[in-house]
Motif scaffolding. Sequence first.
Motif, PDB file in Angstrom:
ATOM      1  N   GLY B  38       0.816  -1.220   0.000  1.00 22.43           N
ATOM      2  CA  GLY B  38       0.000   0.000   0.000  1.00 22.43           C
ATOM      3  C   GLY B  38       0.844   1.263   0.000  1.00 22.43           C
ATOM      4  N   ILE B  78      -1.883   1.788   5.364  1.00 23.83           N
ATOM      5  CA  ILE B  78      -3.247   1.871   4.823  1.00 23.83           C
ATOM      6  C   ILE B  78      -3.980   0.547   4.993  1.00 23.83           C
ATOM      7  N   GLU B  79      -3.222  -0.553   4.934  1.00 26.36           N
ATOM      8  CA  GLU B  79      -3.855  -1.869   5.053  1.00 26.36           C
ATOM      9  C   GLU B  79      -4.438  -2.106   6.446  1.00 26.36           C
ATOM     10  N   PRO B 107      -2.818   5.975  -0.554  1.00 25.89           N
ATOM     11  CA  PRO B 107      -2.563   5.318   0.740  1.00 25.89           C
ATOM     12  C   PRO B 107      -1.846   6.238   1.728  1.00 25.89           C
TER      13      PRO B 107
END
Lengths: 809, 164
Positions: B38, B78-79, B107
């Motif tokens: 990301g 972001i994940e 992200p």
Amino acid sequence: MKDEVESREDRVAGLKGMGCSRKRVEDARFTQGKGNYVDDLKLDGMLFGDFVRSPYAHARIVNIDTEAALKVPGVLAVLTAKDLEPLGLHWMPTLAGDKQMVLADGKVLFQGQEVAYVVVQDRYAAADGIEAVEVDYEELPVLVNPFEALKSDVVLREDLLAEDGSIPDGAHGPRKHHNHIFTWEAGDKDPTLEVIDNADVVAEETMYYHRTHPCPLETCGCVASMDKVNGKLTLWGTFQAPHAIRTVVSLISGIEEHNIRVISPDIGGGFGNKVGAYPGYVCSVVASIVTGKPVKWIEDRMDNLMTTAFARDYHMTGRIAATKEGKITGVHCSVTADHGGFDACADPTKFPAGFMNICTGSYDIPTAYLEVDGVYTNKAPGGVSYRCSFRVTEAVYFIERMIEVLAIKLNMDAAELRRINFIKKEQFPYQAALGWEYDSGDYHTAWDKALKAVDYDGLRAEQAQRVEDFKAGKTRKLMGIGLTFFTEIVGAGPVKNCDILGLGMFDSCEIRIHPTGSAIARLGTISQGQGHATTFAQILASEIGLPADSITIEEGDTDTAPYGLGTYGSRSTPVAGAATAMAGRKIRAKAQMIAAYLLEVHDDDVEFDVDRFAVKGAPEKFKTMNEIAFAAYNQAIPGIEPGLEAVSYYDPPNMTYPFGAYVCVMDIDVDTGVPVIRRFYALDDCGTRINPMIIEGQVHGGLTEALAVALGQEIAYDDMGNVKTGTLMDFFLPTAWEVPNYETDHTVTPSPHHPIGAKGVGESPHVGGVPCFSNAVQDAFRPFGNTHTNMPHDHWRIWKTANELGLHG
Amino acid sequence: MSKKQHYKITVNGKEEEFLAEPRELLIHTLRERLKITGPHIGCETSHCGACTVTVNGKSVKSCTVFVAQADGTEITTIEGIGSPDALHPLQEAFKEHHGLQCGFCTPGMIIRASKLLEEIPNPSEEEIRFGMAGNICRCTGYQNIVKSIQAAAAEMNSAKEAAE
């Protein structure tokens, strides 16, 4: 039945077709960090490649010693021109008919040029390996000024001299000097000079449109993977034109084209940077063939700014002739174009200066003449269209500055001067003096709307008061009103005059309707943020009556997508968008026959209505596109093949000509040189509007890139050919802090020759924005005697202008 | 090349232990070693913010942090802030308000904005523009990014009020 109770309005809305602000289907993956960019690709056993680059702008290479580098842990190989020469790959053709070194062949011509390519286990070994390669250079005299290059005895390109030392013709005709590339002319020279010689008024100005760079946030890169078992090469990369890359790779490598698969995954912005072919691609392919392993090459930001695809660098001199009343009678534009060490401009073959011959702008100018001389210097090659159609930013900047300069000479209001010279609505299609046929326009309406929206007269009154206050010592801030009316020329283009490397600039769409009434469509273009998966589905939804949400759009895989020339120059909607509509109409034509069979009437007795075919005069008798799709796969219909698919290759009959009216209001602090944009109004006419939300987003983005270019963004060199702006510390990318809010507006003048009347919009705001920001700065100083200062108008240059005009007391 | 060292970091709630050269950059640890792609690389000089992650509660540009400096930290990318079934309000808002185009900066932009909204739950436009100035976007011109962050702030504040 649901269909019977649903109103026609609801059925239209349910399609999410053209004209609605459909939310983007791309965003789910991007907002969750699940985009698939080329650097995200990881393959088993994948190696990395990176370049040893020249610190010198012009030097002979005496020796390259790779011995120490090969001992560095993780370094597998170091390729030099000598390794590529037996394969004939040490040079490659450019898009402009020149050739370019893949790896330095005896000399280097610009700082950062690729000298050797290290093949390594990982990025860290690359850094170590590059450091260990020893290159002996013998410095040569450096030419960074094209005017000096044209007078210099120093030969930059010995490879282009004949054996007897004479200068053979180049790809675009005779060359006048060993550092000269081409002369390109448009229009009529003698009549134009005569008009200028005999005019009431002539305004003359020399301007430099500085060198800059598209600088997408993702740099260029690729992964080459040669599958030696099946003899198939797969090349993933940041390609704005994947099919063209496939053909080029085939032509230069000798690998048959069917054995090459080029894939453009998600691309992190392009803006023209990712159109061309770069040494990194060639070296990665060679390295993969040699090692039998996938090889990844990703530029770092410095590589990107210093070596791949600069834009602009046009020295322009203009003369504009007019009557005392301000009616323009002729324009002469003379350009010296700095192309760097190789001519790698990305323009259609017949247009070595792109569409610079749109430089008569939006005005009815009976006589014009343009001459462009391309010149080699010790700078990076490129000359791409940075968020514009081939050199249109340069053309529009030229004419929109010349208009302002003429207004000063005539002591006229620049808005009025534009108005009295606009091409009139009834003159379209309009044959311009430099060759183009403008398809449509209504400039007066757009201009009046814009001036009214900003209360132009009120602004001028406020400005006059500000000048009084300034002179009275009540303020240190000046006010500038930037005006621009631009006409773009996009959608390249008709195969009869537009090709790249001989490939006609048509584009394509292939549609497959699935039995259950959903579909996949594939195009020859490739999105880099424009939202094609969203908007092309909208075009299709309106054309074939299936919901956009049921249509997948796929681009960028040459094994599956039909051949097309890619996405740049605002060509996707004008060309591939047209192909999409046309392919949709083929689907509809077959659907009509199926519907007629199912409804047991003659083909001509059914008509298309939103999402169905209904019997004429009996709308209650109908078959929906869903039902028709299913029938196409499950019924034996006499005389009709099963299935529901179509493909269209669209060769546009003409370019499209979007236009717009922009006004920028700026306050400039005379003592600090800081400009603050108080207001920016942008009216765009891009013909039929497919998705207003996306159009607005494109306008915001294009204007911001225009702000960057006008107010500070520059690739600058020193006298030794060192790049002074090689990182984002020095190369200006505006942040949220510097960027204003924009007001957007529109008129709609559909293109008469485009199937859905659309003209393209992605680049208009950049093309129109640059002169508008620049004109605002220049206008602020007009009351104090300024006629023209060169961009970029950074704080220092603005301060300097104020100082030179004596405004610092 | 130097001797590998032992490091332990927690990324998105998951503890990761590995041997790495101290000079390894955190962005490469995330992207190459842990396959968390990301965060992106846009400049490698701390200017663009595409690599922004949260380290021990602070927004950090991971392209200019050595893994050695990140040893023992807790990192969010972001994940780690939403899932397909339960998006973070910022993820929803960026979609809703066209706050992204090519997606490359997104992200970093969203993870930075999530921190900003913790620092200033109800920011003015000026505070958003200043607080986001370390993250560059080349596509949107920021107007819709600002709008997205404002919308997410409103959503988060009303959800918070409802919960209280």
